[in-house]
Design a protein around this motif. Sequence first.
Motif, PDB file in Angstrom:
ATOM      1  N   LYS A 166       0.816  -1.211   0.000  1.00 17.69           N
ATOM      2  CA  LYS A 166       0.000   0.000   0.000  1.00 17.69           C
ATOM      3  C   LYS A 166       0.851   1.263   0.000  1.00 17.69           C
ATOM      4  N   LEU A 167       2.040   1.181   0.587  1.00 14.66           N
ATOM      5  CA  LEU A 167       2.925   2.348   0.619  1.00 14.66           C
ATOM      6  C   LEU A 167       3.943   2.327  -0.527  1.00 14.66           C
ATOM      7  N   GLY A 168       3.750   1.405  -1.482  1.00 11.43           N
ATOM      8  CA  GLY A 168       4.588   1.367  -2.674  1.00 11.43           C
ATOM      9  C   GLY A 168       5.998   0.879  -2.440  1.00 11.43           C
ATOM     10  N   LEU A 169       6.198   0.053  -1.400  1.00 13.52           N
ATOM     11  CA  LEU A 169       7.536  -0.464  -1.091  1.00 13.52           C
ATOM     12  C   LEU A 169       7.713  -1.831  -1.753  1.00 13.52           C
ATOM     13  N   ASP A 170       7.902  -1.819  -3.052  1.00 18.34           N
ATOM     14  CA  ASP A 170       7.979  -3.067  -3.813  1.00 18.34           C
ATOM     15  C   ASP A 170       9.169  -3.936  -3.419  1.00 18.34           C
ATOM     16  N   CYS A 171      10.203  -3.308  -2.855  1.00 14.07           N
ATOM     17  CA  CYS A 171      11.395  -4.083  -2.483  1.00 14.07           C
ATOM     18  C   CYS A 171      11.203  -4.840  -1.180  1.00 14.07           C
ATOM     19  N   ALA A 172      10.145  -4.539  -0.466  1.00 12.24           N
ATOM     20  CA  ALA A 172       9.919  -5.153   0.846  1.00 12.24           C
ATOM     21  C   ALA A 172       8.883  -6.257   0.735  1.00 12.24           C
ATOM     22  N   ASN A 173       9.294  -7.461   1.053  1.00 11.78           N
ATOM     23  CA  ASN A 173       8.386  -8.605   1.101  1.00 11.78           C
ATOM     24  C   ASN A 173       8.959  -9.612   2.089  1.00 11.78           C
ATOM     25  N   TRP A 174       8.231  -9.855   3.157  1.00  6.46           N
ATOM     26  CA  TRP A 174       8.745 -10.727   4.205  1.00  6.46           C
ATOM     27  C   TRP A 174       8.328 -12.173   3.960  1.00  6.46           C
ATOM     28  N   THR A 175       9.301 -13.020   3.686  1.00 11.09           N
ATOM     29  CA  THR A 175       9.057 -14.455   3.654  1.00 11.09           C
ATOM     30  C   THR A 175       8.995 -14.941   5.102  1.00 11.09           C
ATOM     31  N   GLN A 176       8.578 -16.183   5.296  1.00 10.97           N
ATOM     32  CA  GLN A 176       8.493 -16.721   6.651  1.00 10.97           C
ATOM     33  C   GLN A 176       9.852 -16.718   7.355  1.00 10.97           C
ATOM     34  N   PRO A 177      10.952 -17.128   6.707  1.00  7.53           N
ATOM     35  CA  PRO A 177      12.261 -17.085   7.396  1.00  7.53           C
ATOM     36  C   PRO A 177      12.671 -15.662   7.786  1.00  7.53           C
ATOM     37  N   ILE A 178      12.428 -14.688   6.901  1.00  8.79           N
ATOM     38  CA  ILE A 178      12.766 -13.293   7.237  1.00  8.79           C
ATOM     39  C   ILE A 178      11.943 -12.829   8.434  1.00  8.79           C
ATOM     40  N   TYR A 179      10.654 -13.125   8.398  1.00  3.51           N
ATOM     41  CA  TYR A 179       9.764 -12.702   9.468  1.00  3.51           C
ATOM     42  C   TYR A 179      10.184 -13.317  10.806  1.00  3.51           C
ATOM     43  N   GLN A 180      10.433 -14.611  10.827  1.00  6.26           N
ATOM     44  CA  GLN A 180      10.825 -15.282  12.068  1.00  6.26           C
ATOM     45  C   GLN A 180      12.146 -14.739  12.610  1.00  6.26           C
ATOM     46  N   ASP A 181      13.076 -14.443  11.712  1.00  9.91           N
ATOM     47  CA  ASP A 181      14.364 -13.880  12.134  1.00  9.91           C
ATOM     48  C   ASP A 181      14.167 -12.512  12.784  1.00  9.91           C
ATOM     49  N   LEU A 182      13.307 -11.683  12.202  1.00  7.17           N
ATOM     50  CA  LEU A 182      13.045 -10.361  12.760  1.00  7.17           C
ATOM     51  C   LEU A 182      12.327 -10.455  14.106  1.00  7.17           C
TER      52      LEU A 182
END
Length: 291
Positions: free
Chosen positions: A25-41
Amino acid sequence: MFFFRVLIDAYRLGNRQAFNVAFQKLGLDCANWTQPIYQDLVRKSDGDEERMLVLFFNRIGWPTSLPTSEKGAFVKSLLREKKNAFDEFLASKSSLLRPGVEDFIDDATTKGIPVVILTAYGKSVEKIARSIIDKLGHERISKLKIVGNEEVEKSLYGQLMNHKGILSGTNEELAKEAMKAASAQKQKIAEEVASMLKLSVSLDSSSSESLQKTVAALRAGAEYAGVPVNDCVLIAGSQSGVAGAAQIGMPCVVLRSSSTSRTQFPSAKATLDGFGGPDLTISKLLQKLWC
C-alpha cells in the motif's frame, strides 16, 4: 470468558501477510517478508514490531527519498497500515478458529458455565464480531454473551468510570468513595510491586489507559455473566489480558500463540498451547483452578 483474539491464532496466519500488505500500500515493492525473514526479525526484536521494521530497513536500506528525521513517522505509518490489514484479516474468512474451540465452548454451555467473548476496544470490532459469529454459528452464539464497547459503556463499572448517570443520582457520594477506594487499591498494588523491585514509584492513574480499558472489559464481562470477578476465568492470549486479570483478582489461563510461544506468564494459573486433548478442556480448567 475469552478475549476474541484467543479464539484465532491470527499471528500464525495473518501477521506477516499484514506487513506485506502494508508494504504494498505504501509502494515499497522491495519489501516482502518471507516466513524465514519474518521469524528472524521476530527473534531479534523480541516481537517488538517497531523494532522489526527498523532492523529490516537498516538491513536493506531505507527509502532514498526519506529524510532521516522522518524515519519515525514512516515506521508509524507502516504500523498503521499493517494494523488495518491485520484487522481486515481477522474479519475475513481466511482467519480460522483454533482447533477444539467449538468443542470447548459446547462443553462449557452443556455444563451450564456462562461463556463471554470480549471484543471491546479493538479496531473493526463489528467486522470481527460478525466474523466470529459466522465461524461459531448462530446456534452456538445464541448461548454465549458477546461484550463489546457498547456493553462496556453501559455496564455499571463503565458508567462509574465515565461518571455517567451514577454520579448524578442519590448515590453520588457512594460512587465517589468507590472511585477513591479503587484509586487507593491501585496505589497499594503499585507500592507492593515497587517494594519487591526495590523501587519507589507513584502511580499515575492516567498513564495506563490500555490496562484500564482491559479491566473495564473484564468487569463488564463478569457483570453480564452474572458472576463475581474472582469466580470468572479469563482465557487470554497476551500480556494485556493477563495484567488486567491480575489487577482485579480474576483467575487467568493463557493459551500460547505463534507470537507468544516463548513468553512467560508467571501470574497465570496455567499456560497451555491450545484447546482440547492434552491442553485446555473444561475438566482440566476446573482442576487447575480449584484443586
